[in-house]
Design an enzyme around this catalytic site. Sequence first.
Site, PDB file in Angstrom:
ATOM      1  N   ASP A 194       6.645   5.381   1.197  1.00 50.59           N
ATOM      2  CA  ASP A 194       5.435   6.113   0.854  1.00 50.59           C
ATOM      3  C   ASP A 194       5.241   7.369   1.689  1.00 50.59           C
ATOM      4  O   ASP A 194       5.592   7.410   2.863  1.00 50.59           O
ATOM      5  CB  ASP A 194       4.213   5.198   1.018  1.00 50.59           C
ATOM      6  CG  ASP A 194       4.123   4.203  -0.129  1.00 50.59           C
ATOM      7  OD1 ASP A 194       4.018   4.657  -1.279  1.00 50.59           O
ATOM      8  OD2 ASP A 194       4.194   2.984   0.120  1.00 50.59           O
TER       9      ASP A 194
ATOM     10  N   GLU B  32      -2.566  -0.816 -10.820  1.00 48.98           N
ATOM     11  CA  GLU B  32      -1.581  -1.157  -9.811  1.00 48.98           C
ATOM     12  C   GLU B  32      -2.314  -1.166  -8.483  1.00 48.98           C
ATOM     13  O   GLU B  32      -2.998  -0.212  -8.130  1.00 48.98           O
ATOM     14  CB  GLU B  32      -0.502  -0.081  -9.829  1.00 48.98           C
ATOM     15  CG  GLU B  32       0.814  -0.488  -9.252  1.00 48.98           C
ATOM     16  CD  GLU B  32       1.782   0.690  -9.293  1.00 48.98           C
ATOM     17  OE1 GLU B  32       1.976   1.281 -10.374  1.00 48.98           O
ATOM     18  OE2 GLU B  32       2.313   1.016  -8.227  1.00 48.98           O
TER      19      GLU B  32
ATOM     20  N   TYR C 152       9.961   0.611 -14.000  1.00 43.79           N
ATOM     21  CA  TYR C 152       9.252   1.677 -13.303  1.00 43.79           C
ATOM     22  C   TYR C 152      10.276   2.728 -12.893  1.00 43.79           C
ATOM     23  O   TYR C 152      11.118   2.465 -12.052  1.00 43.79           O
ATOM     24  CB  TYR C 152       8.560   1.084 -12.075  1.00 43.79           C
ATOM     25  CG  TYR C 152       7.616   2.015 -11.324  1.00 43.79           C
ATOM     26  CD1 TYR C 152       7.967   3.319 -11.012  1.00 43.79           C
ATOM     27  CD2 TYR C 152       6.374   1.566 -10.907  1.00 43.79           C
ATOM     28  CE1 TYR C 152       7.097   4.150 -10.325  1.00 43.79           C
ATOM     29  CE2 TYR C 152       5.494   2.381 -10.204  1.00 43.79           C
ATOM     30  CZ  TYR C 152       5.878   3.678  -9.919  1.00 43.79           C
ATOM     31  OH  TYR C 152       5.026   4.498  -9.225  1.00 43.79           O
TER      32      TYR C 152
END
Lengths: 404, 282
Positions: free
Chosen positions: B63, B52, B178
Amino acid sequence: MMDLPNTYRSGPDERGHFGIYGGRYVAETLMPLILELEQAYNAASQDPVFADEFRYYLKHYVGRPSPLYYAQRLSDSLGGAKIYFKRDELLHTGAHKINNTLGQILLARRMGKTRIIAETGAGQHGVATATVCALFGIDCVIYMGATDIERQSPNVFRMKLLGAEVRPVTSGTGTLKDAMNEALRDWVANVGDTYYLIGTVAGPHPYPRMVRDFQSIIGVEAREQIVAAEGRLPDLLVACIGGGSNAIGLFAPFLDDSSVRMVGVEAGGRGIPSGEHCSSLSAGAPGVLHGNRTYLLYDDDGQIRDGHSIAAGLDYPGVGPEHAWLRDSGRVEYVAVSDDAAIEAFQLCSRTEGIIPALEPSHALAYVSHIAGGMAKDEIVVMNLCGRGDKDVFTVARVLGIEL
Amino acid sequence: MREGGRIGRRFASLRQQRRAGLVTFVTAGDPDLATSIDIMRRLPAAGADIIELGMPFSDPMADGPIIQAASERALRAGQTMRRTLDMVAAFRQEDAETPIVLMGYFNPVYVYGTARFLFAAKKAGVDGLILVDLPPEEAEEVVGPARNAGIDLIFLVAPTTGDERLPLVVKHASGFVYYVSITGITGTASAALVDVTHAVERIRAHSPLPVAVGFGIKSPGQARAIGSTADAAVVGSAIVAKIADHLDAKGAPRPDLVDVVASFVGSLAEGVHAARPRRGPV
């Protein structure tokens, strides 16, 4: 040119879009929260009890309605149109921001949320948020860029006095956009008890709609007041645009009155060619950031650029999605005014009317003083004087080379 | 899942081997282009089953500090979307099979031109795309172009995604699903295994796709635990932290950086591969 809609007041659609703008571009973790918020807001906005509560606090705590004041000396000195100020700078905490924070905290209480987070640039939204959190005894965390904390220390102290925790944000460039990133990160990590109180008409749906609705009290009052004073609607509305909440608040109730021209004034900073400005509508392009598609400032690779404005409250590289749509549809005109012109208008207003305006509405005033002289004496301009300038005296003194 | 794609083939092969996969995340161009390419080249041999690759963005809202810093390092070193695709193309000259998934935020893709980007990515050898801030509600404008280009569009499922929402989230998904195992940003807390297991079962009830689990997996032990319940474990921040820890005072890579990253990925792979997946061959 797109087809002209029958009304400019039907947006957003049920998925939060104003034309191609708006929407809900957030991480999946937040999607269910955004949907829950939307449901809660839809229910509240149809509940007369909620409306009564909002009106009660607006009147007795915030100090609404704010006056619509005929600025006669300024009008005479410019020699043209009659200029009226919508005086939201007289409200509690000194700006229009509290209309929104009050509405949202009442909603957060209804939703049973026990912790409020918010982002702030200049600190005005942070102060307005900390204020209503103190009023209702709710925990409050304010994210503020480290750069902004340094240049807005009086507001940092105000927030602390009001019981809020101010968390400095050092990531990115340490300004408003980074504070917003950090608030979103907090929200993702505290989904159960936390309410994110966004300060402008941007972010994922339903924020742009909800904040507009709360701020529309400005235009609703102005409309009644100008009709009472002049017996007719104004010819021109002018307001400054950062995210655009004060402007949409003034404009929204007039959008379907085709005789009323509207101009939003963005921060031109050191001039559009310099690249150091915050004129996303005049010099940016559509993109996606902070949950919505709108006009943004970014480089060739889609990386967000930092803006610059002397007015910290306009210092944001984006704008609310409804403004993006109003721009493309041609209903509202958007112009840019430089730091220098704003500083000049700041002084003009202080000397001519005895009102020290915030640097943000000084941009709107700079535009008004530029065009009013060329307008007929029976034409009417309403300008949103959305904040007072106490917070800016140090900045202006520095620019003018005066030591305090 | 497009059966012919590298991602589909890789998961089919993992199932045959009755083991879970390791998905490794690094940010493209971190700490600089040359080092980043070196790291990428070492990943398959070190044990990464899927790579990834983060597309750096100025405002990575989902993030944590570790990957934010990686984005900043890469952008400072001049990384662009084009360079990221060039990296993939260079990698593909030597490795035709390891699937590559790009992960990032929508704005750089949108500004590049969504369809144009997807075709360029496919040409470079990209197999899948994750756009963190593109929930299914807004995904329409990407789903069609991704299908046309032959790129798997991978969607995130979160702990907050309820059963009523799951069908919508997996509707346009391809490649794998995911699962973001914590409510939070990358590289922070870790989830309890029992919660992850429950969530993976919930997703499997709604989708035939493999399920990869990420966010908060930091050690070989955790990777092994996740591998016992999911089809793959995704490790990002812990790898990126190794990069950050092996920079000199000026931010330049120390000579041992690439080896350290490869050896850490090796230990993660050992962990994941030692796990006994609950689901046998389909």
